[in-house]
Design an enzyme around this catalytic site. Structure first.
Site, mmCIF file in Angstrom:
data_model
loop_
_atom_site.group_PDB
_atom_site.id
_atom_site.type_symbol
_atom_site.label_atom_id
_atom_site.label_comp_id
_atom_site.label_asym_id
_atom_site.label_seq_id
_atom_site.Cartn_x
_atom_site.Cartn_y
_atom_site.Cartn_z
ATOM 1 N N SER A 169 -42.408 48.367 10.440
ATOM 2 C CA SER A 169 -42.183 48.986 11.674
ATOM 3 C C SER A 169 -43.448 48.504 12.629
ATOM 4 C CB SER A 169 -42.603 50.713 11.485
ATOM 5 O OG SER A 169 -42.699 51.008 12.759
ATOM 6 N N TYR A 182 -48.073 57.155 8.045
ATOM 7 C CA TYR A 182 -46.904 56.142 8.111
ATOM 8 C C TYR A 182 -47.151 54.947 8.503
ATOM 9 C CZ TYR A 182 -42.305 54.658 9.543
ATOM 10 O OH TYR A 182 -41.158 53.755 9.911
ATOM 11 N N LYS A 186 -46.938 51.281 6.646
ATOM 12 C CA LYS A 186 -46.129 50.171 7.136
ATOM 13 C C LYS A 186 -47.056 48.974 7.279
ATOM 14 C CE LYS A 186 -42.017 51.917 7.228
ATOM 15 N NZ LYS A 186 -41.029 51.246 6.518
#
Length: 278
Positions: A169, A182, A186
């Site tokens: 991401s 998160y 990533k």
């Protein structure tokens, strides 16, 4: 503000129209004879990836945690004449991963592995994340990706080489305040890509990564579905539009093809020009 929004809508509508029109330009045989596994592939980016690989000639195994989602996706793609099968797979479960690779073995082996599954059960600054939530995010987003690659490589070796693609991401490069844990997970995929690529380069196995920006999917509804939030998000995207899943799927097909045979250990950022410096 109104003129800006109208311009943005026109840009998005024009792009969608061009995307549909250009579908006829998709290479039909670039992945002929290859077998692909795509995790979390019954909707959104994963579905678009599975569809694109199949359109280019690959036999594709779709997967999802829910049988009805698998059945629905397989039905849609087979109706298009594409060579796909589906299987239930919770990527954190060893027995489910084994079933997926057994299915690939039945189809002749494994040439392409796309690790797309990810979760984000919380929002907020990274140091506000509960330990149990942190563990869940890393179990799915990082550990499962590692295990999929580890368990898939023996099958790829039997085919004389192949491709592994991790879906990261833009948040892995430019952490977002509301996506703290998160974002870190990533970032970890960027390191996994580099390390695995180095280990496997001499075996004709490429390992690459894609870092999408804000793509219009169910997963990103909190950014694209709320008008106030989406307006702010668009100000950070020089192209002035959100991505669509097809923006990502074509890159995966390229990385899985012979056209990318000399590319490994790299992360391609597909984010409409968003800031992407660590």
């Amino acid at each position: 503000m109104l003129l800006s929004k109208i311009s943005s809508l026109k840009t998005a509508a024009s792009f969608a129209s061009n995307t549909i029109r250009n579908m006829s330009n998709i290479p039909k045989n670039r992945l002929e004879g290859k077998v692909a596994v795509v995790t979390a592939s019954t909707e959104g980016i994963g579905y678009a990836i599975a569809r694109r690989l199949a359109q280019e000639g690959a036999k594709v195994i779709l997967s999802s945690r829910k049988q009805n989602n698998v059945d629905s996706a397989v039905s849609k793609l087979t109706a298009e004449g594409l060579n796909v099968t589906g299987i239930v797979c919770h990527v954190a479960k060893a027995e489910d991963r084994k079933k997926v690779f057994n299915e690939a073995d039945k189809l002749g082996g494994l040439d392409i592995l796309v690790s797309n599954a990810a979760v984000n059960p919380t929002t907020g600054p990274v140091l506000d994340c509960d330990e149990s939530v942190w563990d869940k995010i890393f179990e799915i987003n990082v550990k499962a990706a590692f295990l999929l690659a580890k368990e898939g490589v023996p099958l790829i070796r039997k085919r004389g080489g192949g491709s592994i693609v991790f879906i990261s991401s833009i948040a892995g490069f430019h952490p977002m305040p509301l996506l703290g844990a998160y974002s870190v997970s990533k970032t970890a995929l960027l390191g996994l890509t580099k390390a695995a690529a180095t280990d496997l380069a001499c075996e004709n196995i490429t390992v690459n990564c894609i870092a999408p920006g804000v793509v219009k999917t169910k997963f990103a509804e909190y950014l694209t579905g709320n008008e106030a939030v989406s307006d702010h998000a668009l100000t950070m995207i020089p192209m002035n539009r959100f991505g669509v899943p097809e923006d990502i799927s074509g890159i995966v097909a390229f990385l899985a093809s012979e056209d990318a045979r000399y590319i490994t250990g790299e992360t391609i950022i597909a984010a409409g020009g968003m800031s992407s410096r660590l």
